[in-house]
Design an enzyme around this catalytic site. Structure first.
Site, short mmCIF file in Angstrom:
data_model
loop_
_atom_site.label_atom_id
_atom_site.label_comp_id
_atom_site.label_asym_id
_atom_site.label_seq_id
_atom_site.Cartn_x
_atom_site.Cartn_y
_atom_site.Cartn_z
N PRO A 1 -2.95 0.80 18.86
CG PRO A 1 -3.00 -1.23 20.02
CD PRO A 1 -3.58 -0.53 18.83
CG MET A 2 1.54 2.41 17.60
SD MET A 2 1.69 3.66 16.30
CE MET A 2 0.17 4.60 16.59
CD GLN B 1 -3.30 -4.06 22.54
OE1 GLN B 1 -2.14 -3.75 22.78
NE2 GLN B 1 -3.75 -4.28 21.31
CB CYS C 1 3.24 -7.38 21.58
SG CYS C 1 4.80 -6.57 22.03
CE LYS D 1 -2.73 -4.02 16.30
NZ LYS D 1 -1.48 -4.67 15.90
N GLY E 1 -1.27 -2.47 8.96
CA GLY E 1 0.07 -2.60 8.43
C GLY E 1 0.31 -1.80 7.17
CG ASP E 2 3.33 -2.12 5.33
OD1 ASP E 2 4.04 -1.80 6.29
OD2 ASP E 2 3.46 -3.18 4.70
N GLY F 1 -1.42 2.70 12.47
CA GLY F 1 -0.43 2.90 13.53
C GLY F 1 0.54 3.99 13.21
NE ARG F 2 5.24 1.09 11.35
CZ ARG F 2 6.00 0.25 10.66
NH1 ARG F 2 7.31 0.35 10.71
NH2 ARG F 2 5.46 -0.70 9.92
#
Length: 376
Positions: free
Chosen positions: A16-17, A71, A101, A140, A202-203, A225-226
């Protein structure tokens, strides 16, 4: 893999972003394959319970996205339980709790990552939700609040005992935000401390990284995510590798079409859809402006802004992507936006193609936009 009774076709999921992973984006990622689960943007438990229209829109989803996790964030056990009931009534497959968050405006209200500072209270939230609904409740979280409070392993066991069906762990602390790197060894340690599935996060910006994380740690899945904003095909490519196939090649035509399809889905969401395809929570506040009323006033501008936000990530990693990003930021209409996208990926005339391939100065985006304006 499974999250209790929910079967996931792939161990790779979309994280989720806020402001990015809307229903249109999630639908397009699912269409490309390799995505086992999508998670909505985080939704306020307060807004869900009160039926605030703008909040309810964040929980909206379509049948095309299943399995879907909604979420929510908040810190009051009773209110979170009530919000979970709204999510269940909406027909979602899973309700997820944001305990990761780090943004102050969320954390200061005893929500997001601040819940990690009160593990017993966090467990009470999960217990109340698990008792209130029959769908799986997941969490999360981050590694911890800071380097001296990296308590994810302890909290993971506590929320498991409280009824959580799965956990996702981002390998940074709240204090790190997105600086430094995600500690996958730490994430793996969390996974070994519980008996429920653990997603690592992550990453992960390349398909090969998703595979490496899955194979070299004890996680059950990888939450991206990204990386999916830069490359919406990353989950499909990771699934290719996992199946022993070469990762699919994404053509410039496919990259162009993704942006055009995203525009169309944003512009026409809710139009011509079969009954039951789109799930929207009912609002008790008739005085609030509906999405359709707002759409009539500023839908085009909203779509342009959505493309600008996506463009900040999507344009990274391919030739002259920065020029495309600059040009998107200068677009002032849907027509201009479409024309610019068509022109960038498949130059519609020799002058634009020359700008696209030869531009090297800082004002290249200005010249591209200028050339397109002249054609209009």
């Amino acid at each position: 893999m499974k999250i209790r009774n929910i079967e996931l076709s792939s161990p790779f999921a979309v994280a989720p972003m806020a402001g990015m992973t809307d229903t249109a984006f999630r639908r397009l990622v699912k269409r490309h394959g390799g995505c086992g689960l999508v998670v909505t943007e985080m939704v306020s438990s307060e807004g869900l319970v009160r039926g605030i229209d703008r909040t309810l829109e964040y929980a909206e989803y379509t049948e095309e996205e299943r399995p879907i996790s909604v979420q929510i964030f908040g810190g009051d056990p009773e209110k979170m339980a009530s919000a979970a009931r709204v999510v269940e009534q909406l027909g979602a497959d899973i309700v997820d709790v944001n305990m990761g968050c780090p943004v102050p405006k969320i954390a200061k209200h005893n929500a997001g990552c601040s819940l990690m500072r009160e593990p017993s209270h966090a467990a009470e939230v999960i217990a109340a939700m698990a008792k209130a609904v029959s769908i799986p409740v997941t969490v999360k979280m981050r590694a911890g609040w800071n380097d001296s409070e990296k308590n994810a392993p302890v909290l993971a066991r506590m929320v498991e005992d409280a009824g959580a069906a799965a956990i996702a762990v981002h390998g940074r602390t709240a204090a790190q935000s997105y600086s430094g790197s995600s500690d996958w060894d730490f994430i793996s340690g969390v996974a070994t401390s519980v008996d429920i599935p653990v997603f690592g996060s992550g990453d992960v910006v390349e398909a090969e990284q998703a595979i490496e994380r899955l194979r070299s740690t004890d996680v059950s899945g990888v939450l991206v995510g990204r990386g999916v904003l830069r490359n919406p095909w990353i989950l499909a490519q990771a699934s290719d590798i996992a199946a022993g196939r070469p990762p699919r090649t994404v053509t410039m035509q496919e990259r162009r079409q993704f942006l055009l399809d995203y525009i169309d889905l944003l512009l026409h969401e809710g139009e011509g859809e079969a009954e039951g395809f789109r799930h929207v929570a009912a609002s008790d506040h008739e005085s609030n402006a509906s999405r359709h009323e707002r759409a009539a006033r500023g839908r085009d501008r909203w779509v342009v802004n959505k493309l600008r936000a996506l463009g900040a990530w999507y344009t990274k990693g391919f030739e002259n992507g920065s020029h495309l990003r600059t040009a998107i930021n200068q677009c002032d209409s849907i027509g201009h936006l479409r024309e610019m996208i068509e022109g960038f990926f498949f130059g519609t005339d020799a002058s634009f193609d020359a700008l696209r391939t030869n531009a090297s100065s800082a004002d290249a985006g200005d010249r591209i936009a200028g050339a397109l304006a002249a054609k209009r």
